[in-house]
Design an enzyme around this catalytic site. Structure first.
Site, mmCIF file in Angstrom:
data_model
loop_
_atom_site.group_PDB
_atom_site.id
_atom_site.type_symbol
_atom_site.label_atom_id
_atom_site.label_comp_id
_atom_site.label_asym_id
_atom_site.label_seq_id
_atom_site.Cartn_x
_atom_site.Cartn_y
_atom_site.Cartn_z
ATOM 1 N N ASP A 253 -8.722 1.990 1.329
ATOM 2 C CA ASP A 253 -7.844 2.614 0.171
ATOM 3 C C ASP A 253 -8.996 2.961 -1.103
ATOM 4 O OD1 ASP A 253 -8.312 -0.019 -0.800
ATOM 5 O OD2 ASP A 253 -6.281 -0.501 -0.571
ATOM 6 N N ASP A 320 -11.272 -6.904 6.313
ATOM 7 C CA ASP A 320 -10.473 -6.265 5.160
ATOM 8 C C ASP A 320 -9.894 -7.325 4.238
ATOM 9 O OD1 ASP A 320 -8.841 -3.401 4.842
ATOM 10 O OD2 ASP A 320 -7.680 -5.215 4.254
ATOM 11 N N TYR A 321 -9.276 -8.181 4.842
ATOM 12 C CA TYR A 321 -8.643 -9.199 3.816
ATOM 13 C C TYR A 321 -9.609 -9.871 2.984
ATOM 14 C CZ TYR A 321 -4.347 -8.357 6.303
ATOM 15 O OH TYR A 321 -3.132 -7.650 6.436
#
Length: 346
Positions: A253, A320-321
């Site tokens: 994103d 990602d986290y």
């Protein structure tokens, strides 16, 4: 391995090979892989605590899928903070909690009926606001600064309900798992192929002439939904312990590119950095696409480097986290990310 996740990998690599605005610093990739604390990486798949009770697993699937359907608005981050003190994701999460505790099931019929009052009361986003006029004591009403975002949330939810209804599906849960296909790849494929708001890809012009475009795929929200269902439900129902969860990519994103830029892993041309730092809106196009694609490529290279240097296999989900949490910490949160308003993908 899911074909759509593989399309994300190959199309992002192809775009970055001819990138004009960004590049991945391979030495920084290796440094990051060599020094990152593995225990922090491996905590990525912890269950998500929510103060909610769901009557059934179907209701929980519907909640998470609705949340990820409207997981956008990052380009309105500053306006949302000014309005009610929450960023984009928090706004959507609290809005969905409001819809859930209203007592109505988030099925196709309910999604079609969501209106402006629901958006204003649950999401705390006003369609219209009053402002002063040149006449003392007289005000006028007009679209507020968050009007376009409010309309987009309502439209995406209404459209999803209509699509489910037209396909004879009662809810997201029946669409995703009515055939007993409990796989991450199945979740992604059904969402991408059914709902425009999940079909996160862009044709990017890379050179002149016929065939000079790359169809760059990201599928951020669809992949994130598979991972959220995995995290939230796998310990309650073993069917959600998707065996192919590691086949997915990161959910790119505007947060991941920013964190990786500040780590020196993604290098961005000065002109684009200046736009980002001045909070200029980056329109959908090559600049924005390259930033998102670079994050995918960098993360794939980090995962490969972790395997090569430390013999550790880390799913993209966990990386990602980790990076997303890093982006929320002091020292990162204050730094600017790119802002793209005209999108329903992040």
């Amino acid at each position: 391995m899911g074909e759509l996740a593989e399309k994300v990998r190959t199309s992002c690599e192809k775009l970055i090979e001819t990138a004009k605005h960004v590049k991945v610093n391979e030495e920084k990739v290796k440094d990051f892989a060599a020094n990152v604390v593995l225990k922090e990486l491996e905590n990525g798949a912890r269950p998500i605590p929510l103060p909610l009770r769901f009557p059934s697993w179907e209701d929980e699937v519907n909640f998470w899928t609705c949340l990820n359907l409207i997981n956008f608005g990052s380009g309105y981050r500053h306006l949302l903070k000014e309005s009610h003190g929450k960023g984009a994701y928090e706004t959507m999460l609290y809005g969905m909690i409001g819809l859930h505790i209203s007592g109505e099931r988030l099925d196709a019929e309910r999604l079609q009926s969501i209106n402006a009052l629901d958006i204003e009361s649950c999401f705390r986003i006003k369609y219209r606001v009053e402002s002063a006029t040149s006449v003392p004591g007289l005000t006028k009403e007009g679209p507020g600064p968050l009007y376009d975002l409010a309309k987009r949330i309502q439209k995406v939810l209404n459209d999803a309900g209509r699509i489910l209804w037209e396909k004879g599906q009662k809810s997201f849960a029946t669409l995703l798992f009515g055939d007993n296909d409990f796989t991450a790849a199945g979740v992604v494929k059904k969402l991408v192929e059914t709902f425009p708001a999940f079909d996160d890809h862009t044709f990017v012009k890379v050179d002149e002439g016929e065939g000079g475009h790359v169809d760059v795929a990201y599928y951020k929200k669809a992949q994130l939904n598979a991972c959220d269902l995995y995290k939230a439900l796998r310990r309650k129902d073993e069917r959600f312990a998707f065996a192919d969860i590691s086949s997915l990519t990161v959910f790119t994103d505007n947060v991941l590119p920013a964190v990786l830029r500040y780590e020196g892993i993604i290098e961005v041309e000065e002109e684009l950095v200046a736009k980002i730092d001045k909070k200029e809106v980056i329109k959908p196009g090559r600049e924005e696409c390259e930033l998102r694609a670079a994050a995918v490529v960098a993360c794939e290279h980090i995962i490969a480097s972790l395997k090569e240097q430390r013999d550790v296999e880390i799913p993209a989900m966990d990386l990602d986290y980790y990076l997303w949490r890093l982006g929320k910490k002091d020292g990162y949160r204050e730094r600017e990310r790119h802002y793209t308003k005209d999108t329903m993908f992040y």
